[in-house]
Design a protein around this motif. Structure first.
Motif, PDB file in Angstrom:
ATOM      1  N   ASP A 103      -3.007   0.894  -3.988  1.00 52.06           N
ATOM      2  CA  ASP A 103      -4.112   0.432  -2.925  1.00 52.06           C
ATOM      3  C   ASP A 103      -4.166  -0.983  -3.300  1.00 52.06           C
ATOM      4  OD1 ASP A 103      -5.810   0.323  -5.124  1.00 52.06           O
ATOM      5  OD2 ASP A 103      -6.808   2.202  -4.307  1.00 52.06           O
ATOM      6  N   PHE A 104      -5.535  -1.645  -2.386  1.00 46.65           N
ATOM      7  CA  PHE A 104      -5.624  -3.040  -2.602  1.00 46.65           C
ATOM      8  C   PHE A 104      -6.182  -3.370  -4.013  1.00 46.65           C
ATOM      9  CE2 PHE A 104      -8.143  -7.251  -1.147  1.00 46.65           C
ATOM     10  CZ  PHE A 104      -7.077  -7.810  -1.257  1.00 46.65           C
ATOM     11  N   GLU A 105      -6.618  -2.228  -4.743  1.00 43.79           N
ATOM     12  CA  GLU A 105      -7.438  -2.534  -6.198  1.00 43.79           C
ATOM     13  C   GLU A 105      -6.286  -2.515  -7.260  1.00 43.79           C
ATOM     14  OE1 GLU A 105     -11.969  -0.975  -6.216  1.00 43.79           O
ATOM     15  OE2 GLU A 105     -10.456   0.424  -5.919  1.00 43.79           O
ATOM     16  N   GLY A 106      -4.964  -2.105  -6.818  1.00 43.63           N
ATOM     17  CA  GLY A 106      -4.001  -1.694  -7.789  1.00 43.63           C
ATOM     18  C   GLY A 106      -3.982  -0.343  -8.348  1.00 43.63           C
ATOM     19  N   GLN A 107      -4.535   0.548  -7.761  1.00 44.80           N
ATOM     20  CA  GLN A 107      -4.696   1.828  -8.468  1.00 44.80           C
ATOM     21  C   GLN A 107      -3.559   2.530  -7.697  1.00 44.80           C
ATOM     22  OE1 GLN A 107      -6.811   2.866 -10.673  1.00 44.80           O
ATOM     23  NE2 GLN A 107      -7.298   0.615 -10.869  1.00 44.80           N
ATOM     24  N   PRO A 108      -2.985   3.532  -8.345  1.00 45.85           N
ATOM     25  CA  PRO A 108      -1.822   4.372  -7.686  1.00 45.85           C
ATOM     26  C   PRO A 108      -2.123   5.393  -6.802  1.00 45.85           C
ATOM     27  CG  PRO A 108      -2.065   4.690 -10.120  1.00 45.85           C
ATOM     28  CD  PRO A 108      -2.856   3.606  -9.952  1.00 45.85           C
ATOM     29  N   LEU A 109      -1.584   5.395  -5.709  1.00 44.91           N
ATOM     30  CA  LEU A 109      -1.789   6.399  -4.790  1.00 44.91           C
ATOM     31  C   LEU A 109      -0.604   7.562  -5.027  1.00 44.91           C
ATOM     32  CD1 LEU A 109      -2.786   4.542  -1.814  1.00 44.91           C
ATOM     33  CD2 LEU A 109      -4.356   5.516  -3.505  1.00 44.91           C
TER      34      LEU A 109
END
Length: 411
Positions: A103-109
């Motif tokens: 996502d835009f925060e760099g967290q993996p989905l």
């Protein structure tokens, strides 16, 4: 005296504000000013535009009370809007493919790893595998390709970041491969190419061992010898946005001869010591050669032990040269060849200590990071996110790019 381009300066300031919010998680406008040294007026204008574009979100927390009046106003913290964009990062290596949707925060989905022999395939075949991997990982994240803003591909070799041209890579038989054009057309999503060393450097900076450091080097000992230089929180790229190839560094021998570092410390230089071992050939075919090399050394293979020792010594000298040039506080070693363990690292450290300028020996810390493919893929995702944040730096200095809003990035 030439004045700065105002559009470039706005892009630089916008990037700094977004990156400061990302690194802080939640931060006030006053705190952004303390970190960036931008004026309150500039920060207000930038954050106002970012809120309007739904890239950041304000959160009201408690009250700030005026002295003696009992009145106050809410404390406002700013955070990234995680749903503002979604990107895919992909690592292409000789021993497989790894994907992550972020996502835009760099967290993996979602994450996906495909252990397969990816090198020396025809471009069309590799493109099929990458396309299938991206589509499957996006599906696992509960998304469609239409919801993906961009895809970033990280692979070893000399990569022309701006054009997506792969000048040379151990992945391909051919040179000057138009990788992003081929895969971008298949996916219908804007596609970026980057060297794996640069990708893992961004992964270390965003999520790994250099989150608190804006100046460091990454030496990638995998599928070749890559180099990434992070300075002031920005990747350094050469002319035409070329990635850096440490393997081309020349080292002189005591007999007056000269050798490329790749010919001393690359995969082929190490594996030549075990050419007659059938199990090693099978390990190479499966993409896990260095784990087996270590096993053979520990079983008493002198030729492999000598080849790995020589590789470690050469790498130590090369890193000492880099420290002499850049004096970085950290040098991070990453890559599959770290599986050789002390057989590679002990001579590397000894050679480094012997070769580095004494005044710099205590300046630079060598960090060994055996992070898996997931960090490299997340680094590729960070490459894509950095483009969406609007980082305006080019290769050897500021280079103005056309800045487009995220709403248009996927068109």
């Amino acid at each position: 005296m030439k004045t700065a381009d105002p559009e470039l300066m706005r892009a630089i300031n916008r990037f700094h504000v977004l990156d400061t919010i990302r690194r802080a998680g939640a931060i006030s406008r006053v705190e952004i000013g303390e970190y960036t040294q931008l004026s309150a007026t500039t920060i207000s204008a930038i954050t106002g535009a970012l809120i309007e574009d739904e890239l950041i979100t304000p959160h009201h927390e408690g009250d700030l009370r005026s002295s003696g009046t009992g009145r106050g106003r809410p404390r406002v913290k700013l955070t990234l809007n995680a749903g503002a964009a979604r990107v895919v990062g992909a690592k292409i290596a000789t021993n497989g493919l790894a994907f992550v949707v972020s996502d835009f925060e760099g967290q993996p989905l979602a994450e996906l790893k495909l252990p397969l022999r990816a090198d020396r395939l025809a471009l069309a075949v590799l493109a099929d595998l990458v396309e299938d991997g991206v589509r499957r990982c996006v599906h696992d994240a509960g998304l469609t390709l239409g919801e993906i803003n961009s895809v970033a591909l990280a692979l070893p070799g000399v990569i022309e970041h701006g054009s997506g041209r792969v000048r040379s890579s151990p992945i391909f038989r051919d040179t000057d491969v138009q990788l992003t054009e081929t895969i971008g057309q298949r996916l219908g999503v804007p596609t970026i190419a980057e060297s794996d060393a640069n990708a893992v450097a961004l992964g270390e900076h965003w999520f790994g061992r250099a989150r608190d450091c804006d100046d460091f080097l990454v030496v990638a000992v995998e599928n070749g010898l890559g180099l990434a230089v992070m300075h002031g929180g920005q990747l350094f790229r050469g002319a035409r946005e070329l990635s850096l190839d440490l393997g081309q560094m020349m080292l002189g021998g005591q007999d007056g001869s000269y050798h490329r570092l790749l010919d001393l410390a690359g995969d082929d230089a190490i594996l030549c010591g075990g050419q007659g071992d059938i199990r090693l050939r099978e390990a190479v075919h499966l993409g896990r050669p260095m784990t087996h090399v270590r096993r053979l050394i520990e079983q008493g293979n002198p030729d492999l032990a000598q080849a790995v020792h020589r590789a470690g010594e050469a790498l130590g000298i090369a890193i000492a040269n880099l420290v002499g040039l850049f004096a970085p506080p950290r040098v991070i070693l990453a890559g599959a060849n770290l599986a050789l363990g002390p057989h590679l690292l002990d001579p590397l450290r000894t050679s480094f200590d012997r070769s580095v300028t004494p005044s710099l020996r205590e300046i630079s810390e060598i960090i060994i990071d055996e992070a898996g493919d997931e960090l490299w893929a997340r680094g590729a995702a960070a490459v894509a996110l950095g483009e969406l944040y609007g980082s305006p730096w080019g290769s050897t200095g500021p280079a103005l790019r056309t800045m487009t809003g995220l709403a248009r990035a996927g068109e």
